[in-house]
Design a protein around this motif. Structure first.
Motif, short mmCIF file in Angstrom:
data_model
loop_
_atom_site.label_atom_id
_atom_site.label_comp_id
_atom_site.label_asym_id
_atom_site.label_seq_id
_atom_site.Cartn_x
_atom_site.Cartn_y
_atom_site.Cartn_z
N ASN A 59 118.71 15.15 73.43
CA ASN A 59 118.25 15.80 75.35
C ASN A 59 117.82 16.77 74.59
O ASN A 59 118.32 17.59 76.05
N SER A 60 118.50 17.90 73.30
CA SER A 60 118.03 19.59 73.83
C SER A 60 117.03 19.31 73.40
O SER A 60 116.07 18.83 73.10
N ASP A 61 116.40 20.69 74.10
CA ASP A 61 115.26 21.36 73.70
C ASP A 61 115.21 22.05 72.49
O ASP A 61 115.56 22.94 72.44
N VAL A 62 114.35 21.22 71.45
CA VAL A 62 114.04 22.42 70.29
C VAL A 62 112.61 21.88 69.73
O VAL A 62 111.92 21.79 70.90
N ARG A 63 113.35 22.97 69.48
CA ARG A 63 111.07 24.02 68.99
C ARG A 63 111.56 24.17 67.47
O ARG A 63 112.08 25.29 67.27
N CYS A 64 110.75 24.35 66.49
CA CYS A 64 110.86 23.74 65.26
C CYS A 64 108.94 24.88 64.65
O CYS A 64 108.54 25.08 64.99
N LEU A 65 109.25 25.27 63.05
CA LEU A 65 108.90 26.18 63.03
C LEU A 65 109.02 26.38 61.31
O LEU A 65 110.42 26.27 60.41
N HIS A 66 108.24 25.28 60.70
CA HIS A 66 108.24 24.95 59.27
C HIS A 66 107.61 26.24 58.70
O HIS A 66 108.04 27.53 59.00
N HIS A 67 108.19 25.77 57.47
CA HIS A 67 108.57 27.14 56.36
C HIS A 67 107.23 27.51 55.76
O HIS A 67 107.22 28.48 55.44
N ILE A 68 106.04 26.33 55.76
CA ILE A 68 104.98 27.05 55.45
C ILE A 68 104.16 28.22 56.24
O ILE A 68 103.65 29.50 56.21
N LEU A 69 104.71 28.22 57.55
CA LEU A 69 103.82 28.97 58.54
C LEU A 69 104.48 30.44 58.61
O LEU A 69 104.59 31.60 59.04
N LEU A 70 106.30 29.69 58.50
CA LEU A 70 107.42 31.50 58.12
C LEU A 70 106.88 31.87 57.03
O LEU A 70 106.64 33.30 57.35
N ARG A 71 105.88 31.68 55.77
CA ARG A 71 105.58 32.22 54.81
C ARG A 71 104.83 32.79 55.16
O ARG A 71 103.89 33.76 54.74
N ARG A 72 103.17 32.19 55.64
CA ARG A 72 102.12 32.43 56.39
C ARG A 72 102.79 33.60 57.25
O ARG A 72 101.56 34.95 56.80
N MET A 73 103.46 33.52 58.27
CA MET A 73 103.64 35.13 59.32
C MET A 73 104.15 35.79 58.30
O MET A 73 103.75 37.35 58.35
N MET A 74 104.99 36.09 57.54
CA MET A 74 105.87 36.98 56.73
C MET A 74 104.61 37.83 55.80
O MET A 74 104.43 38.85 55.59
N LYS A 75 103.84 37.11 55.37
CA LYS A 75 102.79 37.63 53.69
C LYS A 75 102.05 38.02 55.34
O LYS A 75 101.40 39.40 54.61
N SER A 76 101.30 37.61 56.39
CA SER A 76 100.53 38.47 56.85
C SER A 76 100.80 39.84 57.72
O SER A 76 100.56 40.78 58.01
N LEU A 77 102.27 39.73 58.10
CA LEU A 77 103.04 40.61 58.28
C LEU A 77 103.73 42.51 56.84
O LEU A 77 103.00 43.04 57.55
N MET A 78 103.33 40.98 56.21
CA MET A 78 103.95 42.62 55.06
C MET A 78 101.90 42.85 54.41
O MET A 78 102.11 44.38 53.64
N ASN A 79 100.84 42.44 55.02
CA ASN A 79 99.74 43.13 54.48
C ASN A 79 99.07 43.59 55.40
O ASN A 79 98.17 44.11 55.78
N MET A 80 100.18 44.34 56.29
CA MET A 80 99.69 44.91 57.56
C MET A 80 98.98 46.00 57.08
O MET A 80 99.33 46.65 56.67
#
Length: 80
Positions: A59-80
């Motif tokens: 019954n914990s409140d869990v939020r998930c972030l999948h590695h594919i989304l992490l990769r996309r976010m990092m790639k987006s940040l690197m291309n700023m």
């Protein structure tokens, strides 16, 4: 080979053969570390969701972030 399709037909087999985390570990997290049903937990790199499911079962409140989304976010940040 297109790496985005490398494991497409293997996911079900992986999930069915991948064990859950030991109850002893989960008990340790909840009894010693301080996790509780009031915890807000981020599961970073959730993958198949095995750990997430075990947290939700307690019954914990869990939020998930999948590695594919992490990769996309990092790639987006690197291309700023």
């Amino acid at each position: 080979m297109d790496n985005t399709k490398k494991f497409t037909d293997k996911a079900d087999k992986y999930v069915s053969s991948r064990p859950s985390y030991p109850t002893k570990l989960m008990d340790y997290l909840y009894n010693e570390v301080g996790f509780s049903d009031k915890s807000k937990i981020a599961d970073i790199g959730a993958g198949t969701g095995i750990f997430t499911r075990q947290l939700l079962e307690r019954n914990s409140d869990v939020r998930c972030l999948h590695h594919i989304l992490l990769r996309r976010m990092m790639k987006s940040l690197m291309n700023m």
